[in-house]
Design a protein around this motif. Structure first.
Motif, PDB file in Angstrom:
ATOM      1  N   VAL A  71      -8.480  -5.725   0.575  1.00  0.00           N
ATOM      2  CA  VAL A  71      -8.057  -4.331   0.653  1.00  0.00           C
ATOM      3  C   VAL A  71      -8.639  -3.754   1.954  1.00  0.00           C
ATOM      4  O   VAL A  71      -9.844  -3.853   2.204  1.00  0.00           O
ATOM      5  N   VAL A  72      -7.770  -3.208   2.791  1.00  0.00           N
ATOM      6  CA  VAL A  72      -8.208  -2.591   4.046  1.00  0.00           C
ATOM      7  C   VAL A  72      -8.036  -1.084   3.909  1.00  0.00           C
ATOM      8  O   VAL A  72      -6.918  -0.609   3.674  1.00  0.00           O
ATOM      9  N   VAL A  73      -9.127  -0.342   4.034  1.00  0.00           N
ATOM     10  CA  VAL A  73      -9.024   1.119   3.996  1.00  0.00           C
ATOM     11  C   VAL A  73      -8.769   1.599   5.420  1.00  0.00           C
ATOM     12  O   VAL A  73      -9.586   1.384   6.319  1.00  0.00           O
ATOM     13  N   ASN A  74      -7.603   2.197   5.613  1.00  0.00           N
ATOM     14  CA  ASN A  74      -7.215   2.660   6.947  1.00  0.00           C
ATOM     15  C   ASN A  74      -7.697   4.091   7.167  1.00  0.00           C
ATOM     16  O   ASN A  74      -6.938   5.043   7.032  1.00  0.00           O
ATOM     17  N   ASP A  75      -9.008   4.186   7.522  1.00  0.00           N
ATOM     18  CA  ASP A  75      -9.581   5.492   7.846  1.00  0.00           C
ATOM     19  C   ASP A  75      -9.530   5.596   9.370  1.00  0.00           C
ATOM     20  O   ASP A  75      -8.629   6.203   9.935  1.00  0.00           O
TER      21      ASP A  75
ATOM     22  N   GLY B 256       0.853  -1.196   0.000  1.00  0.00           N
ATOM     23  CA  GLY B 256       0.000   0.000   0.000  1.00  0.00           C
ATOM     24  C   GLY B 256       0.875   1.227   0.000  1.00  0.00           C
ATOM     25  O   GLY B 256       2.069   1.143   0.311  1.00  0.00           O
ATOM     26  N   PRO B 257       0.303   2.367  -0.339  1.00  0.00           N
ATOM     27  CA  PRO B 257       1.094   3.597  -0.451  1.00  0.00           C
ATOM     28  C   PRO B 257       1.863   3.945   0.818  1.00  0.00           C
ATOM     29  O   PRO B 257       1.410   3.627   1.920  1.00  0.00           O
ATOM     30  N   SER B 258       3.003   4.569   0.620  1.00  0.00           N
ATOM     31  CA  SER B 258       3.763   5.077   1.756  1.00  0.00           C
ATOM     32  C   SER B 258       2.885   6.074   2.521  1.00  0.00           C
ATOM     33  O   SER B 258       2.352   7.011   1.931  1.00  0.00           O
ATOM     34  N   GLY B 259       2.734   5.829   3.815  1.00  0.00           N
ATOM     35  CA  GLY B 259       1.924   6.715   4.648  1.00  0.00           C
ATOM     36  C   GLY B 259       0.512   6.198   4.873  1.00  0.00           C
ATOM     37  O   GLY B 259      -0.265   6.789   5.629  1.00  0.00           O
TER      38      GLY B 259
ATOM     39  N   ALA C 284       4.035   7.844  -6.452  1.00  0.00           N
ATOM     40  CA  ALA C 284       3.974   6.369  -6.378  1.00  0.00           C
ATOM     41  C   ALA C 284       2.643   5.922  -5.772  1.00  0.00           C
ATOM     42  O   ALA C 284       2.082   4.890  -6.177  1.00  0.00           O
ATOM     43  N   ALA C 285       2.135   6.724  -4.827  1.00  0.00           N
ATOM     44  CA  ALA C 285       0.870   6.369  -4.163  1.00  0.00           C
ATOM     45  C   ALA C 285      -0.297   6.372  -5.152  1.00  0.00           C
ATOM     46  O   ALA C 285      -1.159   5.487  -5.120  1.00  0.00           O
ATOM     47  N   ALA C 286      -0.302   7.362  -6.047  1.00  0.00           N
ATOM     48  CA  ALA C 286      -1.397   7.459  -7.030  1.00  0.00           C
ATOM     49  C   ALA C 286      -1.406   6.208  -7.916  1.00  0.00           C
ATOM     50  O   ALA C 286      -2.472   5.642  -8.201  1.00  0.00           O
ATOM     51  N   VAL C 287      -0.214   5.762  -8.321  1.00  0.00           N
ATOM     52  CA  VAL C 287      -0.102   4.553  -9.159  1.00  0.00           C
ATOM     53  C   VAL C 287      -0.571   3.336  -8.350  1.00  0.00           C
ATOM     54  O   VAL C 287      -1.351   2.506  -8.821  1.00  0.00           O
ATOM     55  N   ASP C 288      -0.084   3.255  -7.109  1.00  0.00           N
ATOM     56  CA  ASP C 288      -0.427   2.133  -6.221  1.00  0.00           C
ATOM     57  C   ASP C 288      -1.945   2.036  -6.024  1.00  0.00           C
ATOM     58  O   ASP C 288      -2.536   0.951  -6.103  1.00  0.00           O
ATOM     59  N   MET C 289      -2.590   3.196  -5.779  1.00  0.00           N
ATOM     60  CA  MET C 289      -4.034   3.196  -5.493  1.00  0.00           C
ATOM     61  C   MET C 289      -4.827   2.695  -6.694  1.00  0.00           C
ATOM     62  O   MET C 289      -5.848   2.031  -6.539  1.00  0.00           O
TER      63      MET C 289
ATOM     64  N   GLN D  57      -4.879   0.745   2.272  1.00  0.00           N
ATOM     65  CA  GLN D  57      -5.100   1.959   1.479  1.00  0.00           C
ATOM     66  C   GLN D  57      -5.549   3.121   2.368  1.00  0.00           C
ATOM     67  O   GLN D  57      -6.257   2.903   3.363  1.00  0.00           O
ATOM     68  N   PRO D  58      -5.142   4.333   2.011  1.00  0.00           N
ATOM     69  CA  PRO D  58      -5.638   5.504   2.750  1.00  0.00           C
ATOM     70  C   PRO D  58      -7.054   5.836   2.270  1.00  0.00           C
ATOM     71  O   PRO D  58      -7.428   5.434   1.167  1.00  0.00           O
ATOM     72  N   PRO D  59      -7.822   6.581   3.070  1.00  0.00           N
ATOM     73  CA  PRO D  59      -9.172   6.938   2.614  1.00  0.00           C
ATOM     74  C   PRO D  59      -9.156   7.841   1.382  1.00  0.00           C
ATOM     75  O   PRO D  59     -10.083   7.806   0.580  1.00  0.00           O
TER      76      PRO D  59
END
Ligand code: ATP
Ligand SMILES: Nc1nc2c(ncn2[C@@H]2O[C@H](COP(=O)(O)O)[C@@H](O)[C@H]2O)c(=O)[nH]1
Length: 226
Positions: free
Chosen positions: A196-200, A39-42, A179-184, A151-153
């Motif tokens: 896929v876990v959305v970490n909100d 998942g994206p950095s951060g 890189a995050a945009a590509v990853d998402m 994934q971030p929200p």
């Protein structure tokens, strides 16, 4: 059931019941399935991982990657990463010591065979925290992990988290966001990840992650009691 019923004389291949029994034995011998978290950095992979390792001490083990990036304040060599020079890393890759490696945001990262073996030798569930290139490379191996994407929200929340973490300069932050945009986008592709876990909300994300891993956690606990 009589022994010959496991083997079909006419068809000359093992009975499906035998194959099921055989694969159960083989997978039990191979130990618990590893887990790939990407998942994206951060997005919160390390945060969730640390909780998991703390709650299930003696069940999970972290695959300590190699990297050419500098340690952040508080990070410990050999625990968070093995910090090495590019020369050392390239030589180790040439020597065939790595399962996978990738270039991310101007630095090299990689999973050594030893990192995974160290965890598996203790019969622990091996967790790999790797980027999307790593996921693709692992898919070409026989590791057979459970693939989880954190994934971030939203991009906006991700950027805020990265800025608040204060680990990046503007240049590396922009590289990570790119890189995050590509990853998402890639994480939406069917079949890449098992979950896929959305970490909100952190607690909710953690409960979902735990739920996905419960079967594997119970297998490890049961094998201890056997
Ligand atoms: N659910 C959440 N709500 C608010 N902040 C969070 C949440 N999850 C993580 N954070 C914070 O976001 C930041 C990034 O989290 P973390 O370092 O765990 O991300 P990461 O995916 O491991 O990143 P990297 O791939 O760069 O190592 C940290 O400062 C962390 O405290
Ligand atoms: N392909 C691999 N990616 C890895 C590995 N170890 C970490 N990572 C990923 O790199 C980025 C950045 O990490 P950071 O600690 O500098 O923030 C992140 O997405 C990690 O998942 C690895 O061995 N192989």
């Amino acid at each position: 059931m009589r022994a010959e019923a496991f083997w079909s004389a006419e068809r000359r291949f093992p009975h499906p019941m035998f194959m099921r029994f055989f694969s159960t034995v083989v997978s039990a011998m191979a130990g618990p399935r590893p887990v790939v978290m990407s998942g994206p950095s951060g997005a919160g992979k390390s945060t969730l991982l640390k909780r998991l390792l703390k709650e299930f001490e003696g069940v999970f083990g972290f695959s300590v990657s190699h990297t050419t990036r500098s340690p952040r304040p508080g990070e410990v060599n050999g625990k968070d990463y093995h910090y090495v020079t590019r020369e050392v890393m390239l030589e180790s890759i040439d020597n065939g010591e790595f399962i996978e490696n990738a270039e991310f945001s101007g630095n090299m990262y990689g999973t050594s065979k030893a990192a995974v073996q160290d965890v598996q030798a203790k019969n622990l569930i091996c967790i790999l925290d790797i980027d999307m290139q790593g996921v693709k490379n692992i898919k070409g191996t026989d590791l057979n992990p459970i693939y989880i994407s954190i994934q971030p929200p939203s991009m906006e929340v991700l950027e805020q988290r990265l800025r608040d973490r204060k680990t990046e300069n503007e240049e590396s932050l922009q590289k990570r966001l790119h890189a995050a945009a590509v990853d998402m986008e890639l994480s939406k592709e069917a079949g890449v990840f098992d979950t896929v876990v959305v970490n909100d909300d952190l607690d909710r994300a953690y409960e979902k992650l735990k739920g996905v891993l419960l079967e594997e956690i119970n297998k490890v606990k049961e094998s201890r009691n056997a």
